[in-house]
Design a protein around this motif. Structure first.
Motif, PDB file in Angstrom:
ATOM      1  N   MET A   3       0.843  -1.204   0.000  1.00  0.00           N
ATOM      2  CA  MET A   3       0.000   0.000   0.000  1.00  0.00           C
ATOM      3  C   MET A   3       0.875   1.249   0.000  1.00  0.00           C
ATOM      4  N   LEU A   4       1.933   1.232   0.775  1.00  0.00           N
ATOM      5  CA  LEU A   4       2.824   2.397   0.832  1.00  0.00           C
ATOM      6  C   LEU A   4       3.496   2.627  -0.512  1.00  0.00           C
ATOM      7  N   LYS A   5       3.911   1.555  -1.170  1.00  0.00           N
ATOM      8  CA  LYS A   5       4.514   1.702  -2.503  1.00  0.00           C
ATOM      9  C   LYS A   5       3.480   2.199  -3.508  1.00  0.00           C
ATOM     10  N   ASP A   6       2.248   1.711  -3.389  1.00  0.00           N
ATOM     11  CA  ASP A   6       1.170   2.200  -4.264  1.00  0.00           C
ATOM     12  C   ASP A   6       0.957   3.695  -4.063  1.00  0.00           C
ATOM     13  N   MET A   7       1.034   4.146  -2.801  1.00  0.00           N
ATOM     14  CA  MET A   7       0.882   5.575  -2.514  1.00  0.00           C
ATOM     15  C   MET A   7       2.012   6.364  -3.165  1.00  0.00           C
ATOM     16  N   LEU A   8       3.244   5.896  -2.995  1.00  0.00           N
ATOM     17  CA  LEU A   8       4.389   6.588  -3.588  1.00  0.00           C
ATOM     18  C   LEU A   8       4.293   6.623  -5.109  1.00  0.00           C
ATOM     19  N   THR A   9       3.871   5.513  -5.697  1.00  0.00           N
ATOM     20  CA  THR A   9       3.734   5.445  -7.160  1.00  0.00           C
ATOM     21  C   THR A   9       2.694   6.441  -7.650  1.00  0.00           C
ATOM     22  N   ALA A  10       1.550   6.516  -6.974  1.00  0.00           N
ATOM     23  CA  ALA A  10       0.482   7.444  -7.367  1.00  0.00           C
ATOM     24  C   ALA A  10       0.939   8.890  -7.222  1.00  0.00           C
ATOM     25  N   ILE A  11       1.630   9.187  -6.133  1.00  0.00           N
ATOM     26  CA  ILE A  11       2.136  10.552  -5.919  1.00  0.00           C
ATOM     27  C   ILE A  11       3.165  10.902  -6.983  1.00  0.00           C
ATOM     28  N   ASN A  12       4.054   9.987  -7.285  1.00  0.00           N
ATOM     29  CA  ASN A  12       5.092  10.218  -8.280  1.00  0.00           C
ATOM     30  C   ASN A  12       4.490  10.419  -9.671  1.00  0.00           C
ATOM     31  N   LYS A  13       3.476   9.636  -9.978  1.00  0.00           N
ATOM     32  CA  LYS A  13       2.837   9.698 -11.295  1.00  0.00           C
ATOM     33  C   LYS A  13       2.150  11.036 -11.535  1.00  0.00           C
ATOM     34  N   GLY A  15       2.418  13.866  -9.422  1.00  0.00           N
ATOM     35  CA  GLY A  15       3.133  15.038  -8.942  1.00  0.00           C
ATOM     36  C   GLY A  15       2.426  15.715  -7.789  1.00  0.00           C
ATOM     37  N   TYR A  16       1.107  15.746  -7.835  1.00  0.00           N
ATOM     38  CA  TYR A  16       0.328  16.362  -6.758  1.00  0.00           C
ATOM     39  C   TYR A  16      -1.008  15.646  -6.657  1.00  0.00           C
ATOM     40  N   LEU A  17      -1.349  15.233  -5.454  1.00  0.00           N
ATOM     41  CA  LEU A  17      -2.658  14.648  -5.186  1.00  0.00           C
ATOM     42  C   LEU A  17      -3.113  15.102  -3.810  1.00  0.00           C
ATOM     43  N   SER A  18      -4.367  15.418  -3.684  1.00  0.00           N
ATOM     44  CA  SER A  18      -4.918  15.681  -2.352  1.00  0.00           C
ATOM     45  C   SER A  18      -5.097  14.333  -1.649  1.00  0.00           C
ATOM     46  N   ARG A  19      -5.242  14.368  -0.338  1.00  0.00           N
ATOM     47  CA  ARG A  19      -5.475  13.145   0.416  1.00  0.00           C
ATOM     48  C   ARG A  19      -6.734  12.447  -0.075  1.00  0.00           C
ATOM     49  N   SER A  20      -7.790  13.226  -0.311  1.00  0.00           N
ATOM     50  CA  SER A  20      -9.053  12.624  -0.746  1.00  0.00           C
ATOM     51  C   SER A  20      -8.927  12.006  -2.144  1.00  0.00           C
ATOM     52  N   LYS A  21      -8.208  12.657  -3.026  1.00  0.00           N
ATOM     53  CA  LYS A  21      -8.011  12.132  -4.382  1.00  0.00           C
ATOM     54  C   LYS A  21      -7.164  10.859  -4.344  1.00  0.00           C
ATOM     55  N   LEU A  22      -6.142  10.852  -3.500  1.00  0.00           N
ATOM     56  CA  LEU A  22      -5.301   9.667  -3.350  1.00  0.00           C
ATOM     57  C   LEU A  22      -6.117   8.495  -2.799  1.00  0.00           C
ATOM     58  N   ALA A  23      -6.965   8.775  -1.801  1.00  0.00           N
ATOM     59  CA  ALA A  23      -7.831   7.739  -1.230  1.00  0.00           C
ATOM     60  C   ALA A  23      -8.788   7.192  -2.297  1.00  0.00           C
ATOM     61  N   GLN A  24      -9.325   8.083  -3.097  1.00  0.00           N
ATOM     62  CA  GLN A  24     -10.249   7.671  -4.159  1.00  0.00           C
ATOM     63  C   GLN A  24      -9.511   6.810  -5.190  1.00  0.00           C
ATOM     64  N   GLU A  25      -8.334   7.242  -5.586  1.00  0.00           N
ATOM     65  CA  GLU A  25      -7.568   6.510  -6.602  1.00  0.00           C
ATOM     66  C   GLU A  25      -7.180   5.113  -6.121  1.00  0.00           C
ATOM     67  N   LEU A  26      -6.822   5.010  -4.838  1.00  0.00           N
ATOM     68  CA  LEU A  26      -6.389   3.716  -4.290  1.00  0.00           C
ATOM     69  C   LEU A  26      -7.548   2.915  -3.682  1.00  0.00           C
ATOM     70  N   ARG A  27      -8.743   3.526  -3.686  1.00  0.00           N
ATOM     71  CA  ARG A  27      -9.959   2.876  -3.179  1.00  0.00           C
ATOM     72  C   ARG A  27      -9.824   2.455  -1.715  1.00  0.00           C
ATOM     73  N   VAL A  28      -9.371   3.398  -0.905  1.00  0.00           N
ATOM     74  CA  VAL A  28      -9.241   3.168   0.545  1.00  0.00           C
ATOM     75  C   VAL A  28      -9.769   4.393   1.277  1.00  0.00           C
ATOM     76  N   PRO A  29     -10.136   4.259   2.551  1.00  0.00           N
ATOM     77  CA  PRO A  29     -10.580   5.419   3.329  1.00  0.00           C
ATOM     78  C   PRO A  29      -9.428   6.411   3.553  1.00  0.00           C
ATOM     79  N   GLU A  30      -9.773   7.679   3.751  1.00  0.00           N
ATOM     80  CA  GLU A  30      -8.749   8.697   3.999  1.00  0.00           C
ATOM     81  C   GLU A  30      -7.926   8.390   5.243  1.00  0.00           C
ATOM     82  N   ALA A  31      -8.518   7.702   6.214  1.00  0.00           N
ATOM     83  CA  ALA A  31      -7.773   7.334   7.424  1.00  0.00           C
ATOM     84  C   ALA A  31      -6.581   6.441   7.076  1.00  0.00           C
ATOM     85  N   VAL A  32      -6.751   5.573   6.086  1.00  0.00           N
ATOM     86  CA  VAL A  32      -5.647   4.714   5.639  1.00  0.00           C
ATOM     87  C   VAL A  32      -4.560   5.576   4.994  1.00  0.00           C
TER      88      VAL A  32
END
Length: 87
Positions: A3-13, A15-32
């Motif tokens: 999951m952490l690598k998926d987060m890094l990959t999405a951020i790298n791809k 360049g900028y993502l909000s927490r909510s957009k990242l949660a939506q893209e990875l299909r997980v709650p914002e708490a995760v």
């Protein structure tokens, strides 16, 4: 670490993502995402910065320049260690 690598990959791809957009893209709650960000900071893959009056970045090179208005925003950028993980 997947999951952490998926987060890094999405951020790298993007360049900028909000927490909510990242949660939506990875299909997980914002708490995760919040916990993942904390873990990535602790492991040295992300660096936490605050924008505003004491911002270390010049506005001309900042991706938030249009929306910042010198307000204090918390942003996270990938460290060299984080960039090495995603190649």
């Amino acid at each position: 670490m997947t999951m952490l690598k998926d987060m890094l990959t999405a951020i790298n791809k993007s360049g900028y993502l909000s927490r909510s957009k990242l949660a939506q893209e990875l299909r997980v709650p914002e708490a995760v995402i919040d916990q993942g960000i904390a873990n990535l900071i602790q492991m040295g893959y992300l660096i936490k910065e605050e924008t505003g009056e004491s911002c270390p970045t010049t506005c001309g090179s900042c991706p938030f320049a249009k929306t910042c208005g010198q307000e204090i925003l918390t942003i996270y950028r990938m460290s060299d260690k984080g960039k090495a993980v995603v190649g």
